[in-house]
Scaffold this motif. Structure first.
Motif, PDB file in Angstrom:
ATOM      1  N   GLU A  98      10.466 -12.172 -26.670  1.00  0.00           N
ATOM      2  CA  GLU A  98      10.515 -11.288 -25.503  1.00  0.00           C
ATOM      3  C   GLU A  98      11.726 -10.373 -25.582  1.00  0.00           C
ATOM      4  O   GLU A  98      11.635  -9.163 -25.333  1.00  0.00           O
ATOM      5  CB  GLU A  98      10.567 -12.141 -24.224  1.00  0.00           C
ATOM      6  CG  GLU A  98      10.492 -11.343 -22.946  1.00  0.00           C
ATOM      7  CD  GLU A  98       9.151 -10.646 -22.745  1.00  0.00           C
ATOM      8  OE1 GLU A  98       9.124  -9.595 -22.078  1.00  0.00           O
ATOM      9  OE2 GLU A  98       8.139 -11.166 -23.281  1.00  0.00           O
ATOM     10  N   TRP A 101      11.220  -7.788 -28.275  1.00  0.00           N
ATOM     11  CA  TRP A 101      10.337  -6.719 -27.811  1.00  0.00           C
ATOM     12  C   TRP A 101      11.090  -5.741 -26.919  1.00  0.00           C
ATOM     13  O   TRP A 101      10.982  -4.522 -27.076  1.00  0.00           O
ATOM     14  CB  TRP A 101       9.151  -7.320 -27.069  1.00  0.00           C
ATOM     15  CG  TRP A 101       8.302  -6.293 -26.365  1.00  0.00           C
ATOM     16  CD1 TRP A 101       8.242  -6.043 -25.028  1.00  0.00           C
ATOM     17  CD2 TRP A 101       7.422  -5.349 -26.984  1.00  0.00           C
ATOM     18  NE1 TRP A 101       7.372  -5.029 -24.760  1.00  0.00           N
ATOM     19  CE2 TRP A 101       6.853  -4.572 -25.941  1.00  0.00           C
ATOM     20  CE3 TRP A 101       7.062  -5.099 -28.292  1.00  0.00           C
ATOM     21  CZ2 TRP A 101       5.942  -3.566 -26.205  1.00  0.00           C
ATOM     22  CZ3 TRP A 101       6.151  -4.082 -28.546  1.00  0.00           C
ATOM     23  CH2 TRP A 101       5.601  -3.330 -27.508  1.00  0.00           C
ATOM     24  N   LYS A 120       3.672 -13.132 -30.751  1.00  0.00           N
ATOM     25  CA  LYS A 120       3.674 -13.895 -29.499  1.00  0.00           C
ATOM     26  C   LYS A 120       2.265 -14.369 -29.162  1.00  0.00           C
ATOM     27  O   LYS A 120       2.063 -15.530 -28.756  1.00  0.00           O
ATOM     28  CB  LYS A 120       4.235 -13.032 -28.364  1.00  0.00           C
ATOM     29  CG  LYS A 120       4.381 -13.777 -27.047  1.00  0.00           C
ATOM     30  CD  LYS A 120       5.028 -12.900 -25.987  1.00  0.00           C
ATOM     31  CE  LYS A 120       5.183 -13.662 -24.671  1.00  0.00           C
ATOM     32  NZ  LYS A 120       5.816 -12.815 -23.626  1.00  0.00           N
TER      33      LYS A 120
END
Length: 792
Positions: A98, A101, A120
């Motif tokens: 996360e 990203w 993911k």
């Protein structure tokens, strides 16, 4: 899931402030936590291939690389046995992705960066509900990575004491060479200063001295001072030339060691690595030494040129006396540089097809293959200097002398310029889209070759011209001999030829007619290369017991020699061994690596091993009769104090494609008159089968029973055999539940109906059918009601 909101928050802060964090705020910063993956990237191609195998069909290697920081920061060993820890570690990876990203979005680097969302999605799809599976995979993979690194380190450190000592001497000599060259550069700068100073005195002093002491004395003073300085310059020049001579003498020793010792030894190690050896085929050391010596020799040429320029510029009186020695030194320098650079072009990665990544040197007509060449003298001035052209069978005498020798051409002219390869920083040319076509097909009635297609050897040469620093010469580098096949079925025998040749032949020129009269291999040589094949495919070599069985099967020579015809032609032991290798690669990698498969053990030896073991002990062995590769298990039963060893019919590749070996062992059943039982309990010598194979059982949660069609209920395919003869003796103490089951089996059908308060027999099928739709109990029973002898 076992993760609370507080846990997730703790995980986030752990990642955010953990020392391993590289993607946040300082992307690309090296971390000690990813040292293991960095070390793996430094391995040669053969060992990197084994690392890649670890993740085949188990876990994407790209995710392992992208998440090397959080993966190597977690305790996967503990997580593999604790689902709470496994869930925590799983969340660490998700949080890391996360953040990665978000960082990619902020830096507008979504397209150039890794596919974070895809990674993911993969993790969530495969491990969100089963984080323990991920923990087991990564725990085992990290351990295997460490084994491979240890193997590489052992191969490098224990290659031979002589090699280690030679490398230390080379390092010391190369460092001394750099030191002496640096001193010469300083002396040349001082010499330039002395010449400038003398020139200044000669031009300005006469008029100044004349004004102070008169014309008569001024001439003598200036002449005396100039003579002193001229003598000093002459001495300094002679000292510089002596220093350069010392440098060249040391360079000559180093060049001889590199070209006559180290380079041939590296080529031999590369030969062995091509056929599975863990030998270190890295070029790092050679490139460092070649580059340093080449740079030194070019600097010597530069200093000699500066000395000549100084003589001309300042019209030195000793210029004529130094011309001869300087010319000899320059000639010697260029000869050393020529010898070094003529050997600097090497085939770093031998010809290999992507369809056979573990078997280089086999090429199929019309199929693309790749090969990489490297120039070891990695200097900026050589970048884009050399244009390399591949030539097939250049100057091959066998093409003229061997009858029926086939001729091939490349499908296109593919020349490459040696450029800097960014990952390794070397001068590299990669030929990635090469393919062959036969120049002229042989017609019926033409001369028949004395060699089979799979015994015919060819080479690819890479040629280029060097023009720099007054030098002009050609450079060539040859691949190892390759076998060109026209059918995939020929690949097995072709690999036998590749192994045989490379175990026997070393040095140049290559003996391309070796199989006209192939020499034998010693059993020691053959057993070593066979063991390497199992290490390459299954990450585990053959032990002494396994090799002993193979020796008995293959060797019949009192001198311990194996003839080529015995191995690959008449009885063709290699076809059988290769079938087993393919079986391991396709279906048994995990079990072979774990040591669960004894494999090469004869039937007689199997009986000896098992008859003294407790009932239910079994071992896994390869079929000796199935040439395509098959595996069987044998187990022991005891009846009336007699041991009886039984063996199941071998399972083939097609059968293992339908059902994994671990599930076969878990579900295997012997069918007696009214009962089923699994005779497999302990893997030899005394390991419970669940401990050995439990992690590989494929036992998904059973869904609620549902009808498929025609009112049939879904069933499982369970591997079953008839009870062997003689049957096993009954256990001394029968458990209570087993006694009840036997009593129930012995009851007649009417008694069973009365006890269970079931409908009358004509309605019994309807009763079970209705019950199966109203309850959630397991309905994977067979429609004959567990072999009840009922007839409706």
């Amino acid at each position: 899931m076992f993760i609370t909101n507080r846990d997730s928050q703790d995980i986030f802060y752990y990642i955010l402030y953990h020392p391993a964090r590289t993607v946040y705020k300082q992307r690309g910063q090296n971390s000690h936590n990813m040292a293991q993956w960095q070390d793996l990237l430094k391995l040669d191609s053969a060992l990197q291939g084994r690392v890649s195998q670890l993740y085949e069909r188990k876990f994407p290697r790209e995710i392992r690389q992208c998440l090397c920081v959080p993966i190597e920061s977690q305790d996967w060993d503990s997580a593999a046995v604790d689902e709470n820890k496994a869930s925590t570690c799983f969340q660490v990876l998700l949080v890391y992705l996360e953040e990665l990203w978000n960082c990619s979005v902020q830096e507008n680097n979504i397209l150039q960066g890794p596919n974070v969302l895809g990674m993911k999605d993969y993790l969530l799809k495969h491990f969100e509900d089963k984080p323990l599976n991920l923990a087991v995979i990564l725990s085992e993979s990290l351990k295997e990575e460490k084994k491979i690194l240890a193997l590489a380190s052992e191969a490098q450190c224990c290659s031979s004491p002589a090699t280690n000592q030679t490398w230390k001497e080379l390092d010391n000599n190369v460092n001394e060479l750099k030191k002496q060259t640096s001193e010469v550069k300083k002396e040349m700068m001082l010499l330039e200063f002395l010449n400038e100073n003398l020139d200044f005195i000669q031009k300005t002093w006469p008029s100044q001295v004349e004004q102070n002491i008169g014309l008569a004395k001024s001439h003598a003073v200036v002449e005396e001072e100039c003579l002193k300085r001229t003598n000093l310059i002459t001495q300094k020049k002679q000292m510089v030339l002596q220093q350069i001579s010392n440098i060249l003498n040391l360079a000559q020793k180093i060049v001889a060691t590199l070209t006559d010792v180290e380079l041939p030894e590296w080529k031999r190690r590369q030969q062995m690595a091509c056929i599975g050896s863990p030998a270190d085929a890295s070029l790092d050391h050679l490139q460092k030494w070649f580059t340093t010596v080449a740079e030194t020799l070019l600097q010597v040429c530069e200093q000699l040129q500066k000395l000549q320029d100084q003589n001309k510029k300042y019209k030195s009186a000793d210029a004529s006396s130094l011309t001869g020695p300087m010319a000899e030194i320059e000639k010697f320098t260029l000869s050393l540089l020529t010898k070094l650079l003529a050997n600097a072009l090497v085939v770093e990665k031998q010809p290999i097809m992507s369809s056979l990544p573990q078997r280089p040197l086999i090429l199929k007509t019309g199929v693309r293959f790749s090969v990489t060449v490297r120039f070891l003298a990695n200097l900026p001035e050589f970048k884009c200097l050399l244009k390399v052209k591949p030539v097939f069978d250049k100057d091959v005498e066998e093409a003229k002398t061997l009858k029926g020798f086939r001729h091939f051409d490349f499908n296109k002219d593919d020349s490459k310029v040696l450029d800097v390869d960014s990952p390794s920083g070397g001068l590299v040319a990669e030929f990635g889209h090469m393919s062959l076509k036969e120049r002229k097909a042989r017609t019926k009635g033409s001369h028949e070759s004395r060699l089979l297609v799979t015994e015919e050897l060819h080479i690819i040469k890479f040629v280029t011209g060097f023009q720099h620093a007054g030098l002009e010469f050609n450079i060539e580098a040859s691949s190892l001999p390759v076998v060109v096949i026209s059918s995939t079925n020929q690949g097995v025998n072709a690999w036998a030829s590749v192994m045989w040749y490379n175990m026997l032949s070393a040095g140049e020129p290559p003996n391309l007619s070796l199989f006209v009269d192939p020499p034998p291999l010693s059993w020691q040589q053959l057993s070593q290369v066979l063991s390497w094949q199992f290490m390459s495919v299954g990450q585990r070599e053959l032990d002494e017991n396994q090799l002993s069985m193979l020796r008995d099967k293959i060797l019949d020579d009192p001198d311990g020699l194996v003839q080529w015809s015995k191995f690959s032609k008449n009885e063709n032991a290699w076809i059988w061994i290769d079938g087993i290798l393919d079986l391991i690669k396709r279906h048994l990698v995990d079990h072979w690596r774990d040591g669960s498969i004894m494999g090469f053990v004869s039937r007689e030896r199997t009986k000896v091993l098992l008859q003294e073991k407790q009932t239910g002990t079994f071992l896994l062995r390869f079929s000796e009769s199935n040439k395509d590769g098959a595996i069987s298990f044998s187990w022991v039963d005891h009846c009336n104090d007699d041991a009886h060893v039984h063996a199941v019919e071998p399972y083939t590749k097609s059968e293992l494609s339908d059902k994994a070996l671990a599930d076969i062992i878990y579900n295997y059943s012997l069918r007696a008159e009214r009962t089923h039982r699994n005779p497999l309990i302990y893997l030899y010598p005394d390991i419970h089968k669940d401990a050995a194979f439990g992690r590989y059982y494929n036992t998904p949660e059973t869904p609620a029973p549902k009808k498929i069609k025609d009112d049939y209920v879904k069933r499982n395919n369970i591997p079953t055999s008839d009870n062997p003869t003689p049957p096993p003796s009954p256990p001394r103490e029968m458990p209570f539940m087993d006694m009840d089951m036997d009593m129930e089996m012995d009851m007649d059908m009417d008694t069973l109906v009365d006890l269970l308060d079931l409908p009358e027999l004509p309605d019994l099928f309807m009763y079970f059918q209705e019950a199966s739709t109203e309850t959630n109990f397991e309905t994977n029973f067979e429609t004959d009601f567990v072999n009840f002898n009922c007839s409706f």
